[in-house]
Design an enzyme around this catalytic site. Structure first.
Site, short mmCIF file in Angstrom:
data_model
loop_
_atom_site.label_atom_id
_atom_site.label_comp_id
_atom_site.label_asym_id
_atom_site.label_seq_id
_atom_site.Cartn_x
_atom_site.Cartn_y
_atom_site.Cartn_z
N LYS A 117 0.15 8.22 0.48
CA LYS A 117 -1.02 7.45 0.95
C LYS A 117 -1.64 8.06 2.21
O LYS A 117 -2.84 7.88 2.45
CB LYS A 117 -0.64 5.99 1.18
N GLU A 201 -3.29 0.89 10.18
CA GLU A 201 -4.71 0.62 9.92
C GLU A 201 -5.10 -0.69 10.58
O GLU A 201 -4.31 -1.62 10.62
CB GLU A 201 -4.94 0.45 8.39
N HIS A 236 0.33 -9.56 -4.38
CA HIS A 236 -0.19 -8.22 -4.64
C HIS A 236 -0.26 -7.87 -6.12
O HIS A 236 -0.27 -6.72 -6.50
CB HIS A 236 0.60 -7.16 -3.88
N ARG A 293 -4.04 6.80 -12.96
CA ARG A 293 -3.65 6.42 -14.32
C ARG A 293 -4.72 5.51 -14.92
O ARG A 293 -5.64 5.09 -14.23
CB ARG A 293 -2.34 5.64 -14.25
C1 MV4 Z 1 -5.35 -3.99 3.73
C2 MV4 Z 1 -5.71 -5.31 4.02
C3 MV4 Z 1 -6.40 -5.55 5.18
N1 MV4 Z 1 -6.70 -4.53 6.01
N2 MV4 Z 1 -5.67 -3.01 4.60
C4 MV4 Z 1 -2.88 -4.90 -0.23
C5 MV4 Z 1 -2.70 -4.01 -1.40
C6 MV4 Z 1 -2.79 -2.64 -0.86
N3 MV4 Z 1 -3.42 -1.76 -1.79
C7 MV4 Z 1 -3.58 -2.78 0.41
N4 MV4 Z 1 -3.65 -4.17 0.68
C8 MV4 Z 1 -4.33 -4.63 1.76
N5 MV4 Z 1 -4.69 -3.66 2.64
C9 MV4 Z 1 -6.32 -3.29 5.71
N6 MV4 Z 1 -6.63 -2.29 6.55
C10 MV4 Z 1 -5.37 -6.31 3.12
C11 MV4 Z 1 -4.66 -5.98 1.99
C12 MV4 Z 1 -4.33 -7.10 1.16
C13 MV4 Z 1 -4.85 -7.25 -0.13
C14 MV4 Z 1 -5.69 -6.29 -0.67
C15 MV4 Z 1 -6.20 -6.44 -1.94
C16 MV4 Z 1 -5.89 -7.58 -2.67
C17 MV4 Z 1 -5.05 -8.52 -2.16
C18 MV4 Z 1 -4.53 -8.38 -0.88
C19 MV4 Z 1 -3.70 -9.37 -0.38
C20 MV4 Z 1 -3.19 -9.22 0.87
C21 MV4 Z 1 -3.49 -8.09 1.64
#
Ligand code: MV4
Length: 500
Positions: A117, A201, A236, A293
């Site tokens: 990542k 982040e 998630h 994918r």
């Molecule tokens: C984040 C975020 C807030 N700020 N990054 C969750 C899955 C992963 N791919 C990254 N995720 C998140 N990254 C920053 N900088 C909040 C999430 C996140 C989230 C993202 C997509 C769908 C559901 C979520 C639930 C909680 C947190």
């Protein structure tokens, strides 16, 4: 080079999804299955099927040597990995290459770079994609990490380099908590992934999760197939996805699509792929990660573009050039997918067991990608997803109505399902108006008003209402044993009787 025979290195609904397209393309197919999947439907749809032993995934679908042994013995010239299992495994893609078998996916080094990542973040920076502020590389020293977090401003997220999809994420709200959380994040990352590298982040409040589907061939051509809105998640894991998103303007859609393609070009991406973004309240978008994918939710993109993504994957792997350009593509109508899981709708815990009665909804604009049938067993060994119910209609409102009709029509007995949860979401004002974010489940579902459990009267009423609700929806989920004797479904008769 045209592929003649392809091994599908997967199980369940996605194995069926891939086998169907291969049959249409007149390509011979080989399925593999584990001992736990001897009675499963998917391998009956292949020209040849081989039990590779084992019950656990590790012994079967994740066993690179066994998968390749079958591919070689049966004379396959290609392997489709589906999603999960070996689909994003660099080593597997490499070994396919070594054996002269075409891995239907990107090149091994691309899988590796985007799976890391931090490296993906660096590539995104190079390609000038917007990212949430934070560290550029991985961060080792605690003091340095703390300084960066202070500069970025709390709350911050500590993410695992080897993570993704929300695994190994830690939110830190203040400086006092930082040192402890940083150490915890590192040791948890080491335990989960064998890699303790983390990055930081800025935490984005109430974002929407929107991803761009791309297709890139081996001749440098790429197109974006618009977006999927995936904000309705729990733990998630996505439950409801739709295309298009109700918040993107044509301008923002174009910007995000072009961003995704810039990233793809930067690394020499080939295959179907997904570039994930978060969008904040001000409609600013931030790069998150890339999935190399075919994704679970790919059908909603197929429904609005009319393209078969598996067919496109195969053609790209064969070295064919994309036969469409961006200007040929347009969004047609609206599509929604509900993932139907065998789980308790209250606490999202798996609800395993036999499914003695099973009837899928049907009709114009309805597609069910599933792999179960009457009598199937939902086991503990694999993901408890029963099916993906996908609808298409001209407008979002009509698609919602169609989905509610289809959910009502679905008959599944023996296990609990996420159908009531999906109905809750689709009937909710926030969903209907399109004003929701990734906290939908927390804000509206887990905090919804429920009857007072201490009050006996209320409790009795709740039990009765749940019972009547099941009857109303032609469901017999209260039954844990077969209701079907001599071909006559007694559950059905009973429901009909009670209804009038
Ligand atoms: C984040 C975020 C807030 N700020 N990054 C969750 C899955 C992963 N791919 C990254 N995720 C998140 N990254 C920053 N900088 C909040 C999430 C996140 C989230 C993202 C997509 C769908 C559901 C979520 C639930 C909680 C947190």
């Amino acid at each position: 080079m045209k592929l003649k025979k392809i091994l599908v290195a997967n199980r369940g609904e996605i194995a069926i999804r891939v086998l169907r397209t291969l049959r249409e393309m007149k390509i011979k197919t080989v399925a593999i299955f584990s001992e736990a999947d001897q009675d499963s439907r998917f391998h009956r749809l292949a020209d040849e099927a081989y039990c590779i032993g084992g019950i656990t995934s590790r012994e079967s679908y994740l066993n690179i040597d066994k998968v390749l042994e079958v591919a070689k013995k049966t004379g396959c010239d290609g392997i489709h990995p589906g999603y999960g299992f070996l689909s994003e495994n660099e080593q597997f893609a490499k070994q396919c290459q070594k054996e002269g078998i075409v891995f239907i996916g990107p090149k091994p080094h691309v899988i590796k770079s985007l799976g890391d990542k931090i490296e993906a973040r660096k590539i995104a920076i190079q390609a000038e994609l917007p990212i949430a502020s934070g560290t550029e590389g991985s961060i080792e020293a605690l003091e340095e990490a703390r300084e960066i977090a202070k500069n970025v401003g709390f709350p911050v997220l500590i993410k695992a380099t080897a993570g993704g999809g929300g695994k190994g994420m830690k939110r830190v709200d203040s400086e006092e908590d930082f040192d402890r959380m940083f150490q915890t994040a590192k040791s948890e990352a080491l335990a989960a992934f064998g890699d303790d590298r983390v990055y930081i982040e800025k935490y984005l409040e109430n974002p929407r999760h929107i991803e761009i589907q791309i297709l890139c061939d081996q001749h440098g051509n790429g197109v974006y197939l618009f977006e999927r809105e995936c904000s309705i998640q729990r733990r998630h894991q996505k439950v409801i996805e739709e295309a298009p998103s109700s918040v993107l303007t044509p301008e923002l859609r174009k910007q995000m699509g072009e961003s995704a393609l810039r990233l793809a070009k930067e690394i020499g991406y080939t295959n179907a792929g997904t570039v994930e973004f978060l969008i904040d309240k001000n409609m600013k978008y931030y790069f998150l990660e890339v999935n190399t994918r075919l994704q679970v939710e790919h059908p909603v993109t197929e429904m609005i573009t009319g393209l078969d993504l598996v067919r496109e994957q195969v053609r790209i792997a064969e070295g064919e050039a994309l036969d469409m350009s961006q200007s040929d593509l347009k969004i047609n109508g609206h599509s929604i997918e509900c993932r139907i899981y065998a789980e308790d709708s209250e606490n999202f815990l798996p609800s395993i067991g036999k499914v003695p009665h099973y009837v899928e909804p049907n009709g114009f604009g309805i597609r069910t990608d599933s792999a179960i049938e009457q009598g199937s067993e939902i086991s503990i060994y694999y993901d408890p997803m029963i099916s993906k119910l996908v609808v298409w209609d001209w407008s979002r409102q009509q698609a919602i109505n169609k989905m509610l009709r289809a959910l009502q029509e679905y008959e599944i007995s023996g296990v609990d399902t996420t159908i009531p949860f999906c109905e809750f979401v689709l009937e909710h004002e926030a969903f209907k108006s399109g004003k929701f974010d990734t906290h939908f489940v927390q804000n509206y579902y887990l905090n919804r008003e429920k009857p007072e459990s201490s009050d006996e009267k209320n409790q009795a009423a709740a039990v009765l209402s749940a019972f009547l609700h099941n009857i109303e929806r032609n469901k017999v989920s209260v039954e844990k044993t077969p209701v079907n004797t001599n071909g006559i479904n007694q559950g059905w008769e009973k429901r009909k009787f009670l209804r009038y």
